[in-house]
Design an enzyme around this catalytic site. Structure first.
Site, PDB file in Angstrom:
ATOM      1  N   TYR A  46       9.120  -5.230  -6.034  1.00  0.00           N
ATOM      2  CA  TYR A  46       7.807  -5.497  -5.447  1.00  0.00           C
ATOM      3  C   TYR A  46       7.889  -5.519  -3.923  1.00  0.00           C
ATOM      4  CZ  TYR A  46       3.606  -8.212  -4.218  1.00  0.00           C
ATOM      5  OH  TYR A  46       2.428  -8.650  -3.659  1.00  0.00           O
ATOM      6  N   SER A  77       2.220  -7.467   1.922  1.00  0.00           N
ATOM      7  CA  SER A  77       2.592  -8.823   1.510  1.00  0.00           C
ATOM      8  C   SER A  77       3.546  -9.449   2.512  1.00  0.00           C
ATOM      9  CB  SER A  77       3.262  -8.781   0.134  1.00  0.00           C
ATOM     10  OG  SER A  77       3.845 -10.023  -0.197  1.00  0.00           O
TER      11      SER A  77
END
Length: 276
Positions: free
Chosen positions: A180, A167
């Site tokens: 995350y 990400s």
């Protein structure tokens, strides 16, 4: 803080994410078999359908969203590919073995492993992150990738590819996605290390680091209401991306077009400039 209920159904999103491939297939994955985790919706759906358009058969792994998974399987078959779906938790080693066993029973081979499944929960304060949430995020996002690769390794031959979804948050951080973002940093390091570990076997390992993409992950727990209202507006392009703007990166890394690439990460992120 009450944790959001995950996963979310793409069928309930408004507006609907754009998953449709944008161009005709050219047979770049003809005769290949791909396993796609989180393949029921979002980026996973777009990848599965695009792979099918390019000639692949697809095993779609998902948690529990039967409606989305069945719809994705139909889309794969409309593109001429064969699809099988399997529900379960990739954070459990035995389930990952079941996914791979299914692929071998149905298709006899695995050529492409796409580790796409993930989860995220917004928290403004690090003290709001519960022990349960911290363990769960790492179990899904990191343990799941290790388990899938371990299960697949006996069946991956020279020429096979592994593609991990990391990400943009790994590179630029995210103030409300601490756990995350930490998992995505681990995934990038895992990708680079695994690429070196497997290069002599002829197996390439790469990653894709999407920016803000409109998928069920965000409205169903991945973003606070405040951030969701302006989701993607902070990118240079001023908008969120669509799953079909990310899927071609996975296709490139899965096929022979990227035959001289391993340990690399592609960045479909709306123009955000990040370090390598």
């Amino acid at each position: 803080m009450q944790e959001a209920e995950l996963p979310g159904l793409e069928a309930e999103l408004d507006p609907k994410p754009e998953w449709q491939p944008r161009y005709p297939g050219s047979g770049r994955l003809e005769g290949k078999v791909a396993v796609v985790t989180g393949g029921d919706s979002g980026i996973g759906r777009a990848v599965a359908v695009l792979f099918a358009r390019e000639g692949a058969n697809v095993v779609i792994s998902y948690l529990e969203e039967d409606t989305d998974a069945e719809a994705t399987a139909e889309m794969v078959e409309e593109e001429g590919g064969k699809a099988v779906i399997i529900a379960g938790d990739i954070g459990e080693r035995d389930h990952c073995r079941e996914v791979i066993d299914l692929a071998i029973r149905k298709f006899g081979q695995i050529d492409i492993l796409v580790n796409n499944a993930g989860e995220q929960h917004p928290d403004k304060e690090i003290t709001d992150i519960s022990d349960k949430q911290l363990k769960r995020t790492f179990q899904t996002n990191v343990y799941g990738m290790f388990y899938m690769v371990q299960a697949a390794m006996p069946h991956l031959k020279s020429g096979a590819t592994i593609i991990n979804c990391t990400s943009v948050t790994m590179y630029k951080g995210a103030d409300e996605l601490l756990d995350y973002s930490a998992t995505k940093g681990a995934i990038t390091a895992f990708t680079r290390s695994l690429s070196q570990n497997l290069v002599e076997k002829g197996i390439r390992v790469n990653g894709v680091a999407p920016g803000p993409i409109w998928t069920p992950l965000n409205p169903c727990g991945g973003a606070s209401e405040e951030k969701l209202e302006h989701f993607g507006e902070s990118t240079p392009m001023g908008r969120p991306g669509q799953p079909n703007e990310v899927a071609p990166c996975f296709l490139f890394l899965a096929c022979e077009d990227s035959s001289y690439m391993s340990g690399q990460v592609l960045h479909p992120n709306g123009g955000v400039i990040v370090g390598s």
